[in-house]
Scaffold this motif. Sequence first.
Motif, PDB file in Angstrom:
ATOM      1  N   ALA A   1      62.754  89.896  39.362  1.00 25.71           N
ATOM      2  CA  ALA A   1      62.109  89.553  40.636  1.00 25.71           C
ATOM      3  C   ALA A   1      62.897  90.247  41.736  1.00 25.71           C
ATOM      4  O   ALA A   1      64.106  90.411  41.617  1.00 25.71           O
ATOM      5  CB  ALA A   1      62.135  88.042  40.852  1.00 25.71           C
ATOM      6  N   TYR A   2      62.194  90.699  42.779  1.00 30.70           N
ATOM      7  CA  TYR A   2      62.935  91.238  43.919  1.00 30.70           C
ATOM      8  C   TYR A   2      62.169  91.097  45.214  1.00 30.70           C
ATOM      9  O   TYR A   2      60.955  90.989  45.246  1.00 30.70           O
ATOM     10  CB  TYR A   2      63.358  92.697  43.697  1.00 30.70           C
ATOM     11  CG  TYR A   2      62.281  93.634  43.205  1.00 30.70           C
ATOM     12  CD1 TYR A   2      62.176  93.949  41.860  1.00 30.70           C
ATOM     13  CD2 TYR A   2      61.378  94.221  44.086  1.00 30.70           C
ATOM     14  CE1 TYR A   2      61.201  94.815  41.394  1.00 30.70           C
ATOM     15  CE2 TYR A   2      60.399  95.092  43.635  1.00 30.70           C
ATOM     16  CZ  TYR A   2      60.310  95.383  42.288  1.00 30.70           C
ATOM     17  OH  TYR A   2      59.341  96.231  41.833  1.00 30.70           O
ATOM     18  N   ASP A   3      62.966  91.048  46.274  1.00 29.61           N
ATOM     19  CA  ASP A   3      62.460  91.085  47.636  1.00 29.61           C
ATOM     20  C   ASP A   3      62.529  92.556  48.027  1.00 29.61           C
ATOM     21  O   ASP A   3      63.622  93.121  48.155  1.00 29.61           O
ATOM     22  CB  ASP A   3      63.386  90.237  48.508  1.00 29.61           C
ATOM     23  CG  ASP A   3      63.051  90.313  49.988  1.00 29.61           C
ATOM     24  OD1 ASP A   3      62.346  91.249  50.390  1.00 29.61           O
ATOM     25  OD2 ASP A   3      63.507  89.442  50.736  1.00 29.61           O
TER      26      ASP A   3
ATOM     27  N   HIS B   1      57.078  93.521  46.953  1.00 32.12           N
ATOM     28  CA  HIS B   1      57.938  92.591  46.213  1.00 32.12           C
ATOM     29  C   HIS B   1      57.473  92.443  44.767  1.00 32.12           C
ATOM     30  O   HIS B   1      56.386  92.866  44.403  1.00 32.12           O
ATOM     31  CB  HIS B   1      57.922  91.217  46.891  1.00 32.12           C
ATOM     32  CG  HIS B   1      57.974  91.302  48.370  1.00 32.12           C
ATOM     33  ND1 HIS B   1      59.096  91.714  49.043  1.00 32.12           N
ATOM     34  CD2 HIS B   1      57.033  91.066  49.324  1.00 32.12           C
ATOM     35  CE1 HIS B   1      58.853  91.713  50.341  1.00 32.12           C
ATOM     36  NE2 HIS B   1      57.605  91.335  50.539  1.00 32.12           N
TER      37      HIS B   1
ATOM     38  N   LEU C   1      57.668  89.330  41.490  1.00 31.23           N
ATOM     39  CA  LEU C   1      58.173  88.105  40.857  1.00 31.23           C
ATOM     40  C   LEU C   1      58.246  88.296  39.355  1.00 31.23           C
ATOM     41  O   LEU C   1      58.927  87.551  38.668  1.00 31.23           O
ATOM     42  CB  LEU C   1      57.273  86.904  41.193  1.00 31.23           C
ATOM     43  CG  LEU C   1      57.299  86.446  42.651  1.00 31.23           C
ATOM     44  CD1 LEU C   1      56.337  85.276  42.862  1.00 31.23           C
ATOM     45  CD2 LEU C   1      58.710  86.048  43.072  1.00 31.23           C
TER      46      LEU C   1
ATOM     47  N   ASN D   1      73.150  90.247  37.087  1.00 29.60           N
ATOM     48  CA  ASN D   1      73.083  89.465  38.324  1.00 29.60           C
ATOM     49  C   ASN D   1      74.430  89.344  39.021  1.00 29.60           C
ATOM     50  O   ASN D   1      74.486  89.173  40.243  1.00 29.60           O
ATOM     51  CB  ASN D   1      72.485  88.082  38.050  1.00 29.60           C
ATOM     52  CG  ASN D   1      70.994  88.163  37.736  1.00 29.60           C
ATOM     53  OD1 ASN D   1      70.335  89.127  38.137  1.00 29.60           O
ATOM     54  ND2 ASN D   1      70.465  87.168  37.031  1.00 29.60           N
TER      55      ASN D   1
ATOM     56  N   LYS E   1      71.757  90.189  46.124  1.00 31.84           N
ATOM     57  CA  LYS E   1      71.046  88.905  45.991  1.00 31.84           C
ATOM     58  C   LYS E   1      69.525  89.042  46.041  1.00 31.84           C
ATOM     59  O   LYS E   1      68.807  88.106  45.681  1.00 31.84           O
ATOM     60  CB  LYS E   1      71.468  87.943  47.111  1.00 31.84           C
ATOM     61  CG  LYS E   1      72.941  87.566  47.071  1.00 31.84           C
ATOM     62  CD  LYS E   1      73.155  86.304  46.255  1.00 31.84           C
ATOM     63  CE  LYS E   1      74.598  85.843  46.303  1.00 31.84           C
ATOM     64  NZ  LYS E   1      75.161  85.687  44.947  1.00 31.84           N
ATOM     65  N   ASP E   2      69.020  90.178  46.538  1.00 32.92           N
ATOM     66  CA  ASP E   2      67.563  90.310  46.642  1.00 32.92           C
ATOM     67  C   ASP E   2      66.927  90.901  45.381  1.00 32.92           C
ATOM     68  O   ASP E   2      65.725  91.162  45.356  1.00 32.92           O
ATOM     69  CB  ASP E   2      67.148  91.074  47.912  1.00 32.92           C
ATOM     70  CG  ASP E   2      67.887  92.385  48.093  1.00 32.92           C
ATOM     71  OD1 ASP E   2      68.598  92.807  47.154  1.00 32.92           O
ATOM     72  OD2 ASP E   2      67.749  92.992  49.173  1.00 32.92           O
ATOM     73  N   ILE E   3      67.722  91.097  44.330  1.00 37.24           N
ATOM     74  CA  ILE E   3      67.181  91.461  43.007  1.00 37.24           C
ATOM     75  C   ILE E   3      67.787  90.499  41.991  1.00 37.24           C
ATOM     76  O   ILE E   3      69.005  90.314  41.959  1.00 37.24           O
ATOM     77  CB  ILE E   3      67.581  92.897  42.580  1.00 37.24           C
ATOM     78  CG1 ILE E   3      67.214  93.924  43.660  1.00 37.24           C
ATOM     79  CG2 ILE E   3      66.930  93.274  41.251  1.00 37.24           C
ATOM     80  CD1 ILE E   3      67.616  95.366  43.297  1.00 37.24           C
ATOM     81  N   ARG E   4      66.944  89.867  41.171  1.00 34.70           N
ATOM     82  CA  ARG E   4      67.444  88.959  40.128  1.00 34.70           C
ATOM     83  C   ARG E   4      66.776  89.296  38.791  1.00 34.70           C
ATOM     84  O   ARG E   4      65.551  89.398  38.704  1.00 34.70           O
ATOM     85  CB  ARG E   4      67.111  87.496  40.458  1.00 34.70           C
ATOM     86  CG  ARG E   4      67.857  86.854  41.638  1.00 34.70           C
ATOM     87  CD  ARG E   4      69.338  86.648  41.388  1.00 34.70           C
ATOM     88  NE  ARG E   4      70.108  87.773  41.911  1.00 34.70           N
ATOM     89  CZ  ARG E   4      71.451  87.859  41.826  1.00 34.70           C
ATOM     90  NH1 ARG E   4      72.156  86.899  41.263  1.00 34.70           N
ATOM     91  NH2 ARG E   4      72.070  88.917  42.321  1.00 34.70           N
ATOM     92  N   ILE E   5      67.603  89.470  37.754  1.00 33.40           N
ATOM     93  CA  ILE E   5      67.077  89.648  36.408  1.00 33.40           C
ATOM     94  C   ILE E   5      66.770  88.249  35.856  1.00 33.40           C
ATOM     95  O   ILE E   5      67.633  87.376  35.843  1.00 33.40           O
ATOM     96  CB  ILE E   5      68.116  90.344  35.490  1.00 33.40           C
ATOM     97  CG1 ILE E   5      68.596  91.653  36.122  1.00 33.40           C
ATOM     98  CG2 ILE E   5      67.529  90.571  34.091  1.00 33.40           C
ATOM     99  CD1 ILE E   5      67.541  92.713  36.303  1.00 33.40           C
ATOM    100  N   LEU E   6      65.540  88.040  35.402  1.00 33.85           N
ATOM    101  CA  LEU E   6      65.121  86.727  34.942  1.00 33.85           C
ATOM    102  C   LEU E   6      65.244  86.578  33.423  1.00 33.85           C
ATOM    103  O   LEU E   6      65.479  85.491  32.913  1.00 33.85           O
ATOM    104  CB  LEU E   6      63.665  86.460  35.352  1.00 33.85           C
ATOM    105  CG  LEU E   6      63.353  86.630  36.847  1.00 33.85           C
ATOM    106  CD1 LEU E   6      61.868  86.457  37.104  1.00 33.85           C
ATOM    107  CD2 LEU E   6      64.151  85.642  37.693  1.00 33.85           C
TER     108      LEU E   6
ATOM    109  N   LEU F   1      58.343  88.103  56.076  1.00 32.31           N
ATOM    110  CA  LEU F   1      58.651  89.258  55.221  1.00 32.31           C
ATOM    111  C   LEU F   1      57.817  89.269  53.950  1.00 32.31           C
ATOM    112  O   LEU F   1      57.858  90.232  53.193  1.00 32.31           O
ATOM    113  CB  LEU F   1      60.144  89.246  54.850  1.00 32.31           C
ATOM    114  CG  LEU F   1      61.131  89.202  56.015  1.00 32.31           C
ATOM    115  CD1 LEU F   1      62.557  89.058  55.495  1.00 32.31           C
ATOM    116  CD2 LEU F   1      61.011  90.449  56.883  1.00 32.31           C
TER     117      LEU F   1
END
Lengths: 262, 262
Positions: free
Chosen positions: B9-11, B58, B60, B82, B87-92, B128
């Motif tokens: 997921a990323y912003d 973006h 999700l 991670n 912080k604006d990219i997270r590996i799920l 945003l």
Amino acid sequence: MRNICLKLAYDGTNYHGFQRQAEAYGPTIQGTLEKVWEKLVKEKVAITMAGRTDAGVHALGQIVNFMTASRIPEEKIPKAFNSLLPKDIRILQAECVPDEFSSRWSAKWKRYDYRIDNKLIPDIFNRLYAAHEPIPLKIDLMQQAALLMEGRHNFKTFAASGGDSKSFERTIYRCQVYEEDNKMIRVSCVGDGFLYHMVRIIVGTLLEVGKGKTLPQKIPEIIASQDRDRARMIAPARGLTLIHVNYSNESPFEIFQDLGSG
Amino acid sequence: MRNICLKLAYDGTNYHGFQRQAEAYGPTIQGTLEKVWEKLVKEKVAITMAGRTDAGVHALGQIVNFMTASRIPEEKIPKAFNSLLPKDIRILQAECVPDEFSSRWSAKWKRYDYRIDNKLIPDIFNRLYAAHEPIPLKIDLMQQAALLMEGRHNFKTFAASGGDSKSFERTIYRCQVYEEDNKMIRVSCVGDGFLYHMVRIIVGTLLEVGKGKTLPQKIPEIIASQDRDRARMIAPARGLTLIHVNYSNESPFEIFQDLGSG
């Protein structure tokens, strides 16, 4: 002179709180509003706010007021402000109010909400608007503890040093915990006033309860101790939002239902 | 060599799209992932992604894959990534997949959602993650138009130049418009593939319909024209999010209900 009251929303992420202060600390909401007003009508004003918000704290319904000699019609004020304000501050409403009205001292009660992202990996879109807590929280225990926060108490246990209040007596009309979305927890606090960092310290204690480190039954004793050492955890600023400030004499119990989840 | 597949997921606000490119343009998602992997295991890899996202878009549920000689256990990969990612990219999730799996070419269908903030003054927390449209939109007309986008069509009208597709034939399984919250409108598109800027141009056309500038009945004719001049509006990147990529042979019609609103 007219007394102008504004309702505003802001993302507090990039601000060093609400209050005007030495420039060295970075921009504040109050300083930004005063500068924009000066640009708009070439007049220096002093803005009073209903609820102080710390660095990183947000607002959806902050109320401020200021006296002005300008004749700009009040219905044009939001658009004028918003044209010069950064995108993370928006004026929602402007109204001309009686001279004796003070956004701070006339307030009857306020509602602050605190959001906790309880997913293992933080939700990307809420990372600036919720605190992340990866340990699964026991919401039912937090609900029991929150209920015990309600009522008129001396809240010295939950006041950080640095506040300017002479009395620690406050009434919490409602303190509710619920899961508003999958693993997104909301703590909603309605009270007649809040001490310095009070909501964040209450949430810090509720988090200890949710993790099983403090029993909900201990809350009355923790309040009665009037000892800050009994409530040392302070939840991070980013999770906190000032939702609503009320000035009418209507009971918060009656109105609270209508506010929904924010 | 193992083929590693990641869900992330990323912003996209601070990224110049997904694809690696000249540094001068600023950071990309792909470049950031590749750099972090190199730091972690001292190995240069080439990351393939399921759905290209433009600057400001973006995700999700973006899916990527890459071949690696590293022996790091797959269950440790998300945490390792991670710890070094912004912080604006997270590996799920991370999974070891068959060599022939390609996040891009094995995908059966994708879901993109577009959010429109239709309040007069934009919502602070969504500024945003949604496009702001102050003109009140006629949602019922947008719904009629969206329904007419569904099906297998030549979507040349809705393809920006610059794409690398040889065929313009695509199937939209579902195109839905609904008000997910007070004046927050969501357009949800599920399809077997999307041309360059296709979702944003479709939403641009739906916005024209919502403002009463284009009649919903005109949609079949606009599609049939294969003329980009008939769909000139492109909705801003910030409103778009890649929600889900599917690799199974299950029908998107059956699965779509379970995905909820994201």
